[in-house]
Design a protein around this motif. Sequence first.
Motif, mmCIF file in Angstrom:
data_model
loop_
_atom_site.group_PDB
_atom_site.id
_atom_site.type_symbol
_atom_site.label_atom_id
_atom_site.label_comp_id
_atom_site.label_asym_id
_atom_site.label_seq_id
_atom_site.Cartn_x
_atom_site.Cartn_y
_atom_site.Cartn_z
ATOM 1 N N ALA A 242 0.834 -1.206 0.000
ATOM 2 C CA ALA A 242 0.000 0.000 0.000
ATOM 3 C C ALA A 242 0.866 1.252 0.000
ATOM 4 C CB ALA A 242 -0.935 -0.012 1.207
ATOM 5 N N PHE A 243 1.939 1.242 0.805
ATOM 6 C CA PHE A 243 2.833 2.397 0.865
ATOM 7 C C PHE A 243 3.547 2.596 -0.465
ATOM 8 C CE2 PHE A 243 7.051 4.186 1.707
ATOM 9 C CZ PHE A 243 6.696 5.387 2.322
ATOM 10 N N ARG A 244 4.017 1.500 -1.050
ATOM 11 C CA ARG A 244 4.776 1.586 -2.297
ATOM 12 C C ARG A 244 3.915 2.122 -3.435
ATOM 13 N NH1 ARG A 244 6.538 -3.083 -2.021
ATOM 14 N NH2 ARG A 244 5.141 -4.197 -3.418
ATOM 15 N N HIS A 245 2.646 1.761 -3.459
ATOM 16 C CA HIS A 245 1.763 2.178 -4.553
ATOM 17 C C HIS A 245 0.919 3.398 -4.197
ATOM 18 C CE1 HIS A 245 2.574 -2.111 -5.616
ATOM 19 N NE2 HIS A 245 2.644 -1.591 -6.830
ATOM 20 N N GLY A 246 1.084 3.910 -2.986
ATOM 21 C CA GLY A 246 0.348 5.097 -2.597
ATOM 22 C C GLY A 246 -1.151 4.877 -2.515
ATOM 23 N N ILE A 247 -1.555 3.714 -2.023
ATOM 24 C CA ILE A 247 -2.977 3.391 -1.918
ATOM 25 C C ILE A 247 -3.318 3.047 -0.482
ATOM 26 C CG2 ILE A 247 -3.141 2.602 -4.316
ATOM 27 C CD1 ILE A 247 -2.952 -0.265 -3.290
ATOM 28 N N ALA A 248 -4.607 2.971 -0.191
ATOM 29 C CA ALA A 248 -5.056 2.642 1.159
ATOM 30 C C ALA A 248 -4.852 1.150 1.437
ATOM 31 C CB ALA A 248 -6.520 3.001 1.327
#
Length: 336
Positions: A242-248
């Motif tokens: 989630a952090f790597r792809h900027g998603i929840a």
Amino acid sequence: MPLEIIIGLPHLSDGPILQRARALQRPALISANGLSYWTNKRGRREWAGWRLAQLANAHGLSALCLDSAGFVAASRYGGFPWTIADYVALAAAFPFRWWASADYCVEAEIARDRDEVMDRLSRTIRANRDCRRLAADYGIVDTMMPVIQGRRPDDYERCIDAIADWLHPGALIGVGSMCRRDVHGPEGLIAVIDHLDRILPAGVRLHAFGVKGAALPFLLPYGRRIESIDSQAYGVSARRSAFRHGIAKTDRLVADHMESWIEAQHVRLAQRPLQLPQCLTVPPDAPPSDSWEASIAQAREEIRDLIEAGELDHDELTNPWIEHWAADIYRHRRAA
């Protein structure tokens, strides 16, 4: 019997994670902390009981197991916020496949020296005995899984000796303080399992808490001894993704990672078993040469024995009391 992978669940809310666990038809493990509810009525966060209604959501799972949340309790709360009686009542509220005895973990961030390791082993022994005594009142002794603790491989023997009468072919024991261990080394995961395999009676099986997936090929040679492992490592990979792809980090994302993690573990179980070279043993601690330090060590050991015997409560091992006890021993040594 093949080694079984048990999915650690963060909660029993009826959403994507639980639905995927049902679809996968894998046994699951819930922590007592995951079934806790809290209140701020008195201006601070306090434990207020169990969310028993959530247990109804476990329908459709192939099996559900219960863990006492010993590491979370020690690292987050400084100790169990609930009593042993509270915990055993939770264990009796649902037909768990097994429920683990309360225990006192000894990871380095919790037990910072040898004295604290040994203190927490005594508390674990007492917690096992208290859980079993209360379990008899509820008629759930048969589903209780004793838990043994240790830092070094031979530390676990103290717990095993205390529950020796409970060990029979088919008995299941939980092995604690495993999830942050390296696979290799004289205090590594395989050194612990190998030592236990050598000293336990035939037919006694092990559940290893929180074992890393990378360790599975090294555990395969111990298939006759290890019944199961559990992990919630997929939650970490979901958070990173989630952090790597900027998603929840949604429960649906976590469920996808859970399924991928299970598939990866079964690939590892199908690999060729790997064996580590014989590990060197950890040398025993030398007894203290100073008379006062020797009195402190003796006082600690005597208090531990009383805790294990049920003469003292789990948390009655405090530094002022130890020093007072040691002073009596020291005076006796000087007078002798």
